[in-house]
Design a protein around this motif. Structure first.
Motif, PDB file in Angstrom:
ATOM      1  N   ALA A 222     113.372  71.612  16.270  1.00 60.40           N
ATOM      2  CA  ALA A 222     112.256  70.831  16.818  1.00 60.40           C
ATOM      3  C   ALA A 222     112.233  69.434  16.198  1.00 60.40           C
ATOM      4  CB  ALA A 222     110.936  71.560  16.543  1.00 60.40           C
ATOM      5  N   GLU A 223     112.468  69.385  14.890  1.00 59.35           N
ATOM      6  CA  GLU A 223     112.447  68.074  14.205  1.00 59.35           C
ATOM      7  C   GLU A 223     113.753  67.314  14.407  1.00 59.35           C
ATOM      8  OE1 GLU A 223     111.776  70.999  12.859  1.00 59.35           O
ATOM      9  OE2 GLU A 223     110.270  70.881  11.262  1.00 59.35           O
ATOM     10  N   VAL A 224     114.889  68.022  14.379  1.00 58.19           N
ATOM     11  CA  VAL A 224     116.203  67.377  14.515  1.00 58.19           C
ATOM     12  C   VAL A 224     116.987  68.128  15.595  1.00 58.19           C
ATOM     13  CG1 VAL A 224     118.267  66.581  13.289  1.00 58.19           C
ATOM     14  CG2 VAL A 224     116.140  66.928  12.018  1.00 58.19           C
ATOM     15  N   PRO A 225     116.833  67.738  16.849  1.00 54.56           N
ATOM     16  CA  PRO A 225     117.532  68.459  17.920  1.00 54.56           C
ATOM     17  C   PRO A 225     119.047  68.230  17.855  1.00 54.56           C
ATOM     18  CG  PRO A 225     116.128  66.693  18.803  1.00 54.56           C
ATOM     19  CD  PRO A 225     116.004  66.637  17.319  1.00 54.56           C
ATOM     20  N   THR A 226     119.800  69.297  18.042  1.00 57.46           N
ATOM     21  CA  THR A 226     121.266  69.183  18.085  1.00 57.46           C
ATOM     22  C   THR A 226     121.783  70.038  19.244  1.00 57.46           C
ATOM     23  OG1 THR A 226     121.530  71.030  16.535  1.00 57.46           O
ATOM     24  CG2 THR A 226     121.562  68.805  15.597  1.00 57.46           C
ATOM     25  N   ARG A 227     122.993  69.735  19.704  1.00 55.77           N
ATOM     26  CA  ARG A 227     123.584  70.473  20.810  1.00 55.77           C
ATOM     27  C   ARG A 227     123.684  71.960  20.453  1.00 55.77           C
ATOM     28  NH1 ARG A 227     129.108  68.444  21.423  1.00 55.77           N
ATOM     29  NH2 ARG A 227     128.001  66.491  21.663  1.00 55.77           N
ATOM     30  N   GLU A 228     123.140  72.799  21.294  1.00 55.32           N
ATOM     31  CA  GLU A 228     123.159  74.258  21.091  1.00 55.32           C
ATOM     32  C   GLU A 228     122.698  74.659  19.697  1.00 55.32           C
ATOM     33  OE1 GLU A 228     127.029  75.742  22.228  1.00 55.32           O
ATOM     34  OE2 GLU A 228     126.926  74.764  24.177  1.00 55.32           O
ATOM     35  N   ASN A 229     121.765  73.892  19.155  1.00 59.41           N
ATOM     36  CA  ASN A 229     121.207  74.157  17.820  1.00 59.41           C
ATOM     37  C   ASN A 229     122.280  74.264  16.740  1.00 59.41           C
ATOM     38  OD1 ASN A 229     118.695  74.119  18.920  1.00 59.41           O
ATOM     39  ND2 ASN A 229     118.418  76.346  18.922  1.00 59.41           N
ATOM     40  N   ARG A 230     123.299  73.421  16.866  1.00 61.55           N
ATOM     41  CA  ARG A 230     124.376  73.461  15.867  1.00 61.55           C
ATOM     42  C   ARG A 230     123.949  72.745  14.585  1.00 61.55           C
ATOM     43  NH1 ARG A 230     129.150  71.765  20.131  1.00 61.55           N
ATOM     44  NH2 ARG A 230     129.073  73.690  21.312  1.00 61.55           N
ATOM     45  N   MET A 231     124.578  73.159  13.503  1.00 62.41           N
ATOM     46  CA  MET A 231     124.326  72.491  12.218  1.00 62.41           C
ATOM     47  C   MET A 231     125.130  71.195  12.145  1.00 62.41           C
ATOM     48  SD  MET A 231     123.124  72.054   9.262  1.00 62.41           S
ATOM     49  CE  MET A 231     122.184  73.505   8.815  1.00 62.41           C
ATOM     50  N   TYR A 232     124.441  70.071  12.189  1.00 60.61           N
ATOM     51  CA  TYR A 232     125.082  68.761  12.112  1.00 60.61           C
ATOM     52  C   TYR A 232     124.668  68.056  10.813  1.00 60.61           C
ATOM     53  CZ  TYR A 232     126.645  68.690  17.072  1.00 60.61           C
ATOM     54  OH  TYR A 232     127.273  68.918  18.270  1.00 60.61           O
ATOM     55  N   VAL A 233     125.396  66.999  10.499  1.00 54.30           N
ATOM     56  CA  VAL A 233     125.115  66.265   9.252  1.00 54.30           C
ATOM     57  C   VAL A 233     123.661  65.768   9.189  1.00 54.30           C
ATOM     58  CG1 VAL A 233     127.459  65.567   8.621  1.00 54.30           C
ATOM     59  CG2 VAL A 233     126.209  64.230  10.327  1.00 54.30           C
ATOM     60  N   GLN A 234     123.117  65.383  10.334  1.00 51.88           N
ATOM     61  CA  GLN A 234     121.746  64.857  10.319  1.00 51.88           C
ATOM     62  C   GLN A 234     120.729  65.945   9.948  1.00 51.88           C
ATOM     63  OE1 GLN A 234     123.911  64.626  12.819  1.00 51.88           O
ATOM     64  NE2 GLN A 234     122.992  64.697  14.857  1.00 51.88           N
ATOM     65  N   VAL A 235     121.092  67.207  10.231  1.00 51.88           N
ATOM     66  CA  VAL A 235     120.202  68.309   9.837  1.00 51.88           C
ATOM     67  C   VAL A 235     120.215  68.448   8.315  1.00 51.88           C
ATOM     68  CG1 VAL A 235     119.727  70.769  10.092  1.00 51.88           C
ATOM     69  CG2 VAL A 235     120.681  69.479  12.024  1.00 51.88           C
ATOM     70  N   ARG A 236     121.399  68.363   7.732  1.00 53.88           N
ATOM     71  CA  ARG A 236     121.498  68.394   6.261  1.00 53.88           C
ATOM     72  C   ARG A 236     120.683  67.248   5.646  1.00 53.88           C
ATOM     73  NH1 ARG A 236     122.493  72.982   5.683  1.00 53.88           N
ATOM     74  NH2 ARG A 236     124.564  73.869   5.731  1.00 53.88           N
ATOM     75  N   MET A 237     120.741  66.094   6.298  1.00 52.72           N
ATOM     76  CA  MET A 237     119.982  64.954   5.772  1.00 52.72           C
ATOM     77  C   MET A 237     118.489  65.248   5.832  1.00 52.72           C
ATOM     78  SD  MET A 237     122.157  61.801   7.379  1.00 52.72           S
ATOM     79  CE  MET A 237     121.157  60.534   6.589  1.00 52.72           C
ATOM     80  N   HIS A 238     118.070  65.815   6.956  1.00 52.39           N
ATOM     81  CA  HIS A 238     116.643  66.134   7.109  1.00 52.39           C
ATOM     82  C   HIS A 238     116.217  67.178   6.063  1.00 52.39           C
ATOM     83  CE1 HIS A 238     112.828  66.751   9.186  1.00 52.39           C
ATOM     84  NE2 HIS A 238     113.042  68.060   9.075  1.00 52.39           N
ATOM     85  N   GLY A 262     128.317  58.459  18.418  1.00 47.73           N
ATOM     86  CA  GLY A 262     127.189  59.295  18.824  1.00 47.73           C
ATOM     87  C   GLY A 262     126.488  59.894  17.613  1.00 47.73           C
ATOM     88  N   MET A 263     127.196  60.023  16.490  1.00 48.07           N
ATOM     89  CA  MET A 263     126.547  60.622  15.318  1.00 48.07           C
ATOM     90  C   MET A 263     125.380  59.755  14.844  1.00 48.07           C
ATOM     91  SD  MET A 263     129.467  60.019  12.326  1.00 48.07           S
ATOM     92  CE  MET A 263     128.540  60.342  10.832  1.00 48.07           C
ATOM     93  N   GLU A 264     125.541  58.440  15.018  1.00 53.30           N
ATOM     94  CA  GLU A 264     124.490  57.534  14.542  1.00 53.30           C
ATOM     95  C   GLU A 264     123.183  57.755  15.315  1.00 53.30           C
ATOM     96  OE1 GLU A 264     126.978  56.869  16.376  1.00 53.30           O
ATOM     97  OE2 GLU A 264     126.766  55.092  17.629  1.00 53.30           O
ATOM     98  N   ALA A 265     123.313  58.166  16.586  1.00 52.00           N
ATOM     99  CA  ALA A 265     122.098  58.378  17.395  1.00 52.00           C
ATOM    100  C   ALA A 265     121.280  59.543  16.846  1.00 52.00           C
ATOM    101  CB  ALA A 265     122.485  58.646  18.844  1.00 52.00           C
ATOM    102  N   GLY A 266     121.935  60.505  16.214  1.00 48.52           N
ATOM    103  CA  GLY A 266     121.211  61.611  15.603  1.00 48.52           C
ATOM    104  C   GLY A 266     120.739  61.294  14.188  1.00 48.52           C
ATOM    105  N   ILE A 267     121.437  60.387  13.532  1.00 45.02           N
ATOM    106  CA  ILE A 267     121.136  60.096  12.123  1.00 45.02           C
ATOM    107  C   ILE A 267     120.027  59.052  11.980  1.00 45.02           C
ATOM    108  CG2 ILE A 267     122.135  59.037  10.040  1.00 45.02           C
ATOM    109  CD1 ILE A 267     124.746  60.533  10.749  1.00 45.02           C
ATOM    110  N   PHE A 268     120.008  58.066  12.873  1.00 41.76           N
ATOM    111  CA  PHE A 268     119.008  57.009  12.741  1.00 41.76           C
ATOM    112  C   PHE A 268     117.570  57.552  12.754  1.00 41.76           C
ATOM    113  CE2 PHE A 268     121.622  53.013  14.118  1.00 41.76           C
ATOM    114  CZ  PHE A 268     122.507  53.262  13.102  1.00 41.76           C
ATOM    115  N   PRO A 269     117.234  58.491  13.662  1.00 40.81           N
ATOM    116  CA  PRO A 269     115.856  59.004  13.628  1.00 40.81           C
ATOM    117  C   PRO A 269     115.522  59.721  12.314  1.00 40.81           C
ATOM    118  CG  PRO A 269     116.933  59.595  15.694  1.00 40.81           C
ATOM    119  CD  PRO A 269     117.984  59.000  14.821  1.00 40.81           C
TER     120      PRO A 269
END
Ligand code: NAP
Length: 298
Positions: A222-238, A262-269
């Motif tokens: 909900a806070e950090v949406p990712t494709r198919e709820n995958r674990m991405y670097v931005q989730v680790r950051m959050h 595209g990674m930056e689009a998930g990391i900037f928020p």
């Protein structure tokens, strides 16, 4: 070294440097197939090739480009070696390359092997490559990095510059904090994983975090949406936002992002969320404007 002293464009298309392949090592499990075939390549150059981590080397694939009917243009790859190369004499330069496949919308052909990346991944010891460059100034470390905490975030082969930077900074006795957050599809595709694990055991000021997208689930979609709820670097950051908040609240701290476009689009928020805690709007924009956020994505 000051940015203005960094050398670029020493070797041109008309006069490339020749390098002999002395190593071509697969970094990922063989069972993951061709699409996850990432390689550590080392070239012995005929002359010194002075390049810094964060710069790119141009590679001239042999033959003609069928799309232009002209010789292939150079393809740029981030240097994976530290300053001075693997040998300290600028003669051994390394790259990290993954086999690339592309789709041609004009012909509907899919999965076409990339000319340069597949050429590189297929090289054998003793083969000769043509190298141009080095290029790029914006992604190198500043000369005063010893006074700065550093956050490195990479996906896939975007890890290349951070391998060299980490070797450089620890060799120079770096004592501030450095974080490396790395995203890969599978645990057996963690590029240079053994090297980073060993460094993080040796240096307590290095935090090494992994985001294994196809094996771990995003616990906060909900806070950090990712494709198919995958674990991405931005989730680790959050997940680590309070520690990153503390690090990035220091006006000297820097953050570097390298890898998939595209990674930056998930990391900037996520960065913007951290900034709100500091009372700042558009923290990612402010970091970029202040030269404290560097982005290299392809
Ligand atoms: P990859 O294996 O395809 O992806 C690495 C990880 O990033 C995977 O876990 C992937 O997850 C995840 N990911 C996908 N989309 C993401 C997003 N929007 N935000 C955060 N994470 C995301 O990577 P690769 O094949 O090695 O490609 C890396 C890219 O870096 C290439 O495009 C390359 O051109 C570029 N690059 C390379 C260099 C170099 O010198 N070699 C330098 C700079 C940049 P899923 O696939 O599971 O979704």
């Amino acid at each position: 070294m000051l940015t203005e002293d960094v050398r670029i464009g020493l070797f041109k298309i008309s006069n490339p440097l020749l390098g002999e392949v002395i190593e071509n090592r697969r970094l990922t499990a063989l069972s993951r197939g061709a699409r996850s075939d990432a390689r550590h390549l080392v070239f012995r150059c005929e002359k010194p090739y002075p390049c810094l981590p964060g710069q790119s080397a141009g590679i001239l694939p042999p033959g003609m480009d069928p799309r232009t009917s002209r010789p292939h243009a150079p393809r740029l790859y981030s240097v994976a070696s530290p300053t001075g190369g693997e040998d300290g004499k600028n003669l051994l330069v390394s790259l990290c390359v993954v086999r690339h496949f592309w789709d041609n919308p004009k012909t509907n052909e899919r999965g076409i092997p990339g000319a340069a990346s597949c050429y590189l991944c297929n090289l054998k010891a003793g083969d000769i490559v043509r190298i141009t460059g080095p290029l790029g100034r914006h992604f190198i470390l500043p000369s005063d990095y010893q006074e700065r905490d550093l956050v490195f975030v990479a996906t896939g082969t975007g890890i290349a510059p951070f391998r060299g930077m980490l070797k450089d900074i620890f060799r120079a006795g770096y004592s501030k904090r450095v974080w490396l957050i790395f995203g890969a599809q599978h645990a057996d595709c963690l590029l240079y994983g053994d090297e980073f694990q060993a460094l993080s055991q040796k240096y307590s000021n290095l935090v090494y975090l992994k985001a294994i997208s196809r094996e771990e689930i995003n616990p906060c979609p909900a806070e950090v949406p990712t494709r198919e709820n995958r674990m991405y670097v931005q989730v680790r950051m959050h997940e680590n936002r309070s520690r990153l908040l503390e690090i990035l609240s220091d006006e000297k701290a820097m953050i570097y992002l390298c890898g998939l476009k595209g990674m930056e689009a998930g990391i900037f928020p996520v960065l913007d969320g951290i900034g709100k805690e500091l009372g700042k709007n558009s923290f990612s924009g402010a970091l970029q404007a202040g030269g404290r956020l560097r982005v290299e994505v392809y």
